[in-house]
Design a protein around this motif. Sequence first.
Motif, PDB file in Angstrom:
ATOM      1  N   GLY A  50      -1.280  -6.248-121.487  1.00 39.64           N
ATOM      2  CA  GLY A  50      -0.253  -5.274-121.857  1.00 39.64           C
ATOM      3  C   GLY A  50       1.139  -5.846-121.692  1.00 39.64           C
ATOM      4  O   GLY A  50       1.348  -6.849-120.995  1.00 39.64           O
ATOM      5  N   THR A  51       2.104  -5.198-122.338  1.00 41.87           N
ATOM      6  CA  THR A  51       3.501  -5.667-122.262  1.00 41.87           C
ATOM      7  C   THR A  51       4.455  -4.556-121.848  1.00 41.87           C
ATOM      8  O   THR A  51       5.576  -4.815-121.439  1.00 41.87           O
ATOM      9  CB  THR A  51       3.956  -6.188-123.640  1.00 41.87           C
ATOM     10  N   LYS A  52       4.027  -3.275-121.946  1.00 45.27           N
ATOM     11  CA  LYS A  52       4.944  -2.158-121.673  1.00 45.27           C
ATOM     12  C   LYS A  52       5.237  -2.031-120.186  1.00 45.27           C
ATOM     13  O   LYS A  52       4.410  -2.406-119.357  1.00 45.27           O
ATOM     14  CB  LYS A  52       4.330  -0.856-122.184  1.00 45.27           C
ATOM     15  N   GLY A  53       6.380  -1.447-119.889  1.00 45.85           N
ATOM     16  CA  GLY A  53       6.721  -1.180-118.488  1.00 45.85           C
ATOM     17  C   GLY A  53       7.752  -2.155-117.961  1.00 45.85           C
ATOM     18  O   GLY A  53       7.975  -3.236-118.513  1.00 45.85           O
ATOM     19  N   GLN A  54       8.370  -1.758-116.846  1.00 48.24           N
ATOM     20  CA  GLN A  54       9.390  -2.602-116.220  1.00 48.24           C
ATOM     21  C   GLN A  54       8.718  -3.646-115.337  1.00 48.24           C
ATOM     22  O   GLN A  54       7.884  -3.304-114.491  1.00 48.24           O
ATOM     23  CB  GLN A  54      10.307  -1.705-115.376  1.00 48.24           C
ATOM     24  N   LYS A  55       9.075  -4.906-115.533  1.00 54.32           N
ATOM     25  CA  LYS A  55       8.413  -5.984-114.781  1.00 54.32           C
ATOM     26  C   LYS A  55       8.816  -5.925-113.310  1.00 54.32           C
ATOM     27  O   LYS A  55       9.954  -5.598-112.984  1.00 54.32           O
ATOM     28  CB  LYS A  55       8.775  -7.340-115.383  1.00 54.32           C
ATOM     29  N   ILE A  56       7.838  -6.272-112.452  1.00 49.77           N
ATOM     30  CA  ILE A  56       8.088  -6.237-111.000  1.00 49.77           C
ATOM     31  C   ILE A  56       7.290  -7.360-110.351  1.00 49.77           C
ATOM     32  O   ILE A  56       6.092  -7.508-110.606  1.00 49.77           O
ATOM     33  CB  ILE A  56       7.706  -4.845-110.423  1.00 49.77           C
TER      34      ILE A  56
END
Length: 853
Positions: A50-56
């Motif tokens: 997946g690629t969605k979302g804020q990276k952490i």
Amino acid sequence: MDSVDPDGSGLQEALPPPPPVLPPDVVPVKLEEPVKKKPARLPMARRGTGTKGQKIPLLTNHFKVNVTNMEGQFYHYSVALLYEDGRPVEAKGVGRNNGNASPDAQGSPNDTDRKRMRRPYNSKTFIVQINFAAKIPMQAIASALKGVETESSQEALRVLDIILRQHAAKQGCLLVRQSFFHNDPKNFVDLGGGVLGCRGFHSSFRTTQGGLSLNIDVSTTMIIQPGPVVDFLIKNQNARDPFSLDWVKAKRVLKNLRIKVSPTNQEYKITGLSERNCKDQLFQLKQKGDAEPLEITVYDYFVNHRNIELRYSGDLPCINVGKPKRPTYIPLELCTLVSLQRYTKALTNLQRASLVEKSRQKPQERMGVLSHSLKTSRYDEEPLLRSCGLSISNSFTQVDGRVLQAPKVGNGDDLFARNGRWNFNNKKLVQPSKIERWAVVNFSARCDVRRLVNDLLRCAEAKGIPIEDPLAVIEENRQMSRAPAIVRVEKMFEELQPKLRDAPKFLLCVLPERKNCDVYGPWKRKNLAEFGIVTQCMAPQKLNDQYLTNLLLKINAKLGGLNSLLSIEHSPSIPMVSKVPTMILGMDVSHGSPGQSDIPSIAAVVSSRHWPLISRYRASVRTQSPRVEMIDSLYKRVSDTKDDGIMREALLDFYVSSGKRKPDQIIIFRDGVSESQFNQVLNIELDQIIEACKFLDEKWNPKFVVIVAQKNHHTKFFQPNGPENVPPGTIIDNKVGHPKNYDFYLCAHAGMIGTTRPTHYHVLLDQVGFQADDLQELVHSLSYVYQRSTTAISVVAPVCYAHLAATQMSSFMKFEDTSETSSSRGGMTAAGPAPVPALPTLTPNVANSMFFC
């Protein structure tokens, strides 16, 4: 036919025509085509991340393992131990080297061994057969890391795990599968009842996308309180002193426990108790030479022949450490329980609550404990690991997480979830159901029911729930409070019926004390199976507005209302799900507690209804043989026209509730299975579901998605720069996932206490063709549709509901077990396995409700 040259002379001779195969009057029989065995389904490969979302950035409790010797191999031998006459030795422990030697004795003989050396005439001769079984190449691990899993790769990992077990055994640890527990009082917490929680560590090798890793986690088991046997018994029975103990219970709980006896410090296993007290229990004492044995009491022997002072044991039974026909009695006060003995019985509710509370660790504390554990384990000194060329990093593995945006909750009037929760203060429920024709029954002496009713009416009004005044409030006659649960329930219904002209639609039940008291099972059964009345039970404590609001959420869901709805359901705009009729299933099997091996297992399947919604469900529940994990009642053909299986119920309900549409897509969430059972889910359970569909319509071919949800694993995630848990919505599908198969970790909920345990989702099959992001967002959304709370939960709601339905229906079984009419509960009888008792059928008006909510 070609001619041949038989003698090589070059002269070719034509062969005569072949004779007829069959006489002219015989009609050939057409052979049946052999049935082609369809290839087994295997878990699918990952299609992308997946690629969605804020990276952490995150850390995980996987420690990278470097292997320099992939050319090495292990040799597997099978050892059989036989008596001289060829009979196999079945007694436990006989095959162990050095008998009962303590793990740190380094091979020196213990007391038992010394005795054996002094009595060579008593020694036995055994035949030991050692057979070569298999060669296990380390190269198989390299293949598994490339995604080619074989039996050899699983065996090679098992060998590495066995090396860890042996390493821990040499340090004197208690071993429980791949968890190790040191004999250190600092790791013990008192849970009450003579039971301690013992903290240890889980260590296992895992093949991951990032290579071979060692997964280390904190683990807890229950042990018997070590020390004087009498102290344990007093705590176990909550007794005043040794003279008020129940010795029937004591005998049951002590059997097979190991003790040390003073003053010799010799170790024995308890086989039972003496029938008489120490001062009255006679035995034959052998005399020197040919003199007749002397018959004396155990007390007399220890006090007068051994000069051992006994303060209180004379008036108590003795511990028996001998065989049934040759008992060996020891006074109670000389016996001490050895440390690190597992307690395997079911915990009480208080013990379980205490264990959960005392074993919690904040993320930073857990990281510190794990780092310390890795250092003190000294794996780099283990010669077998060194010979494999294995070196283990001391650093937590770094992984990339993504925080998915929380779905909006609401119906036009959107609520934004913050930190995995939203607030219903000053908000109305999406679809309130009218609470009418209802009554209150009160089993509790402590509850002010008038105040409860007034507060409930006020809270319901604030949430927009139309509610009438109750038709009646029935108080239990206080003289009934000591009667058996079933009698109390029957009596309550006798009191209730004259006060109501018609059957009520809803009953609020105030329980005597806690939620899972013994009245709960019979009360639920009476309402749901006999009368078809929706009922909500409550404990009499904590009657504040928050408690009453949560109570109303459950009541509204049970009566057919909806508390909240995702905006993507309301639109509807769920990728792949909103466009094509889609049914969502949650499947779980609940087993009896430890020590209840003959209680039937309970299979529950929860199915969605009212497509395109993903927030409404119903449940079907069945009993099956004890400890069987695969659900065997999904399809149950009883005739050419009748199928009594769970799936038929679910499919027909979906069809009726979704505007006469059959589901063209079925998404299955399966809880409670290990990786070794994935193939059975794909090939046994899914086959039953397909059969159930075909039985309804031969031409119907829905597409399937099969996802396993696992909570029982040891992977945790930590924020490197902060003490908090990872934020809700954190998803990880890199570095620590399977080298080839499609899996991901999701922490959907806000971990408020302890360290968040992510759910590990394994996508075994996807015939629909979801994009990775769309499937992960669907799973995330399904963590927000749980109608009992205003928070995201740790696993998808249908799985949670399946667990609730199985647990609630199992309370019916507990009621059956304790009733006098109870038959055998699925155990063995003289005629073979006893039939598994069926659950009572729920009445039609509650069968399709969210009765489990």
